[in-house]
Each structure stands twice: as C-alpha cells, then as structure tokens.
Write an enzyme that holds these catalytic residues in place. Structure first.
Site, PDB file in Angstrom:
ATOM      1  N   TYR A  22       0.806  -1.241   0.000  1.00 37.75           N
ATOM      2  CA  TYR A  22       0.000   0.000   0.000  1.00 37.75           C
ATOM      3  C   TYR A  22       0.831   1.279   0.000  1.00 37.75           C
ATOM      4  CZ  TYR A  22      -3.552  -3.452   1.158  1.00 37.75           C
ATOM      5  OH  TYR A  22      -4.379  -4.546   1.132  1.00 37.75           O
ATOM      6  N   HIS A 100      -9.619  -0.149  -5.446  1.00 35.45           N
ATOM      7  CA  HIS A 100      -8.644  -0.802  -4.577  1.00 35.45           C
ATOM      8  C   HIS A 100      -7.267  -0.265  -4.910  1.00 35.45           C
ATOM      9  CE1 HIS A 100     -11.586  -3.503  -2.992  1.00 35.45           C
ATOM     10  NE2 HIS A 100     -12.035  -3.674  -4.230  1.00 35.45           N
ATOM     11  N   SER A 102      -4.448  -1.909  -4.239  1.00 34.77           N
ATOM     12  CA  SER A 102      -3.692  -3.046  -4.771  1.00 34.77           C
ATOM     13  C   SER A 102      -4.522  -3.738  -5.855  1.00 34.77           C
ATOM     14  CB  SER A 102      -3.391  -4.031  -3.640  1.00 34.77           C
ATOM     15  OG  SER A 102      -4.599  -4.583  -3.140  1.00 34.77           O
TER      16      SER A 102
HETATM   17  C1  DQA Z   1      -7.868  -3.189  -0.486  1.00 36.60           C
HETATM   18  C2  DQA Z   1      -7.789  -4.660  -0.919  1.00 36.60           C
HETATM   19  C3  DQA Z   1      -8.523  -5.547   0.067  1.00 36.60           C
HETATM   20  O1  DQA Z   1      -8.425  -6.902  -0.331  1.00 36.60           O
HETATM   21  C4  DQA Z   1      -7.901  -5.413   1.441  1.00 36.60           C
HETATM   22  O2  DQA Z   1      -8.607  -6.194   2.376  1.00 36.60           O
HETATM   23  C5  DQA Z   1      -7.772  -3.995   1.881  1.00 36.60           C
HETATM   24  C6  DQA Z   1      -7.342  -2.995   0.910  1.00 36.60           C
HETATM   25  C7  DQA Z   1      -7.062  -2.282  -1.439  1.00 36.60           C
HETATM   26  O3  DQA Z   1      -7.311  -1.079  -1.445  1.00 36.60           O
HETATM   27  O4  DQA Z   1      -6.175  -2.765  -2.154  1.00 36.60           O
HETATM   28  O5  DQA Z   1      -7.930  -3.680   3.057  1.00 36.60           O
HETATM   29  O6  DQA Z   1      -9.224  -2.781  -0.535  1.00 36.60           O
END
Ligand code: DQA
Length: 144
Positions: A22, A100, A102
């Site tokens: 992240y 997201h 990621s």
């Molecule tokens: C997320 C991806 C999700 O799988 C994970 O549980 C997160 C972050 C992302 O922004 O990549 O908490 O939402």
C-alpha cells in the site's frame, strides 16, 4: 457535481500497514491527494472512513438522503464478504465505483471474490492513490 469517497476497514492504516503493498504515504496524505484532484476537476468531495460495516451502510444512506451524484468506495476487506454493503449500494441507486489500491486479482484467492463489486458500476484496482483519481474521472464521465 458532488461525490462521496468512502474508505472502509483498515484503510486508515495506509502508510503503516504492509508498505510493500500500500506504499508509505499516510492516509491523511492519500485523502489530501483525493481532495486536491477533485478540486482541480471541479468536483465537490466528502471523504468518510470507518472500520465498522454499519457505519459504512449509514454513509451510503446519507449519500442518498443528501443527494450525492456519485460514490467512490474502497470497502477494504468488506469487499469480499459484506452482503450488507452490497445491499446498501443496490438500495441507493447512485452510481458507485469500487476502488482498490492493490490489484486484488493478483493476490490471495479470497480477494478475487468481489461481493460488493457486483453492486457497483465498475472496479478500478491496482493503481495505489491513482485508483481514486481514475475513479473520479470515470464517475464524472459517467454522470455527464
Ligand atoms: C484493499 C484490498 C482488500 O483486499 C484489502 O482487504 C484492503 C485494501 C485495497 O485497497 O487494495 O484492506 O481494498
């Protein structure tokens, strides 16, 4: 045009959690980047974050009552199992884009299941902070 950006569970820990995934920018700086980009685009933005499923449902309902034009949502892990958020997105009939940071499709198998994704217009995944900016562009184009 006024949009609500909702960040769900553990997103407030961006910059602290799994920096290899992240990044090391704080959540505050992520929010500032989103606000600045929205301003440049002439979009009024409200940011909301919660680690509680029910509060995210409340925020979605607030978007309905307060006449928001669109919603950008990163539900965090709730993406993969929250029928309550799925129902709330379906209920409000406001265009909603899921983001997201990621690429959820290139990670563990459980992240490939998108329960809330199915209620959204589309999903942008894998571009870090830019996922939110791309979603602002997609939403403004869609709402036009
Ligand atoms: C997320 C991806 C999700 O799988 C994970 O549980 C997160 C972050 C992302 O922004 O990549 O908490 O939402």
């Amino acid at each position: 045009m006024k949009i609500m950006v909702i960040n769900g569970v553990n997103l407030n820990f961006v910059g602290i959690r799994e920096k290899n995934i992240y990044g090391d920018k704080s959540f505050e700086s992520l929010c500032n980047g989103i606000k600045e980009y929205a301003e440049q685009k002439g979009v009024e933005v409200t940011l909301f974050q919660s680690n509680c499923e029910g509060e995210i449902v409340d925020a979605l309902q607030r978007a309905y009552f307060e006449g928001y034009d669109g919603v950008i949502i990163n539900p965090g892990a709730y993406t993969h199992y929250s029928y309550a958020i799925y129902d709330a997105i379906k209920s409000i009939s406001i265009p909603c884009i899921e983001v997201h940071m990621s690429n959820v499709h290139s990670r563990e198998d459980f992240r490939k299941i998108g329960v809330t994704t199915a209620a959204c217009k589309g999903q942008i995944s894998g571009f870090g902070e830019n996922s939110y900016k791309l979603a602002i562009d997609a939403l403004t184009e869609y709402v036009k």
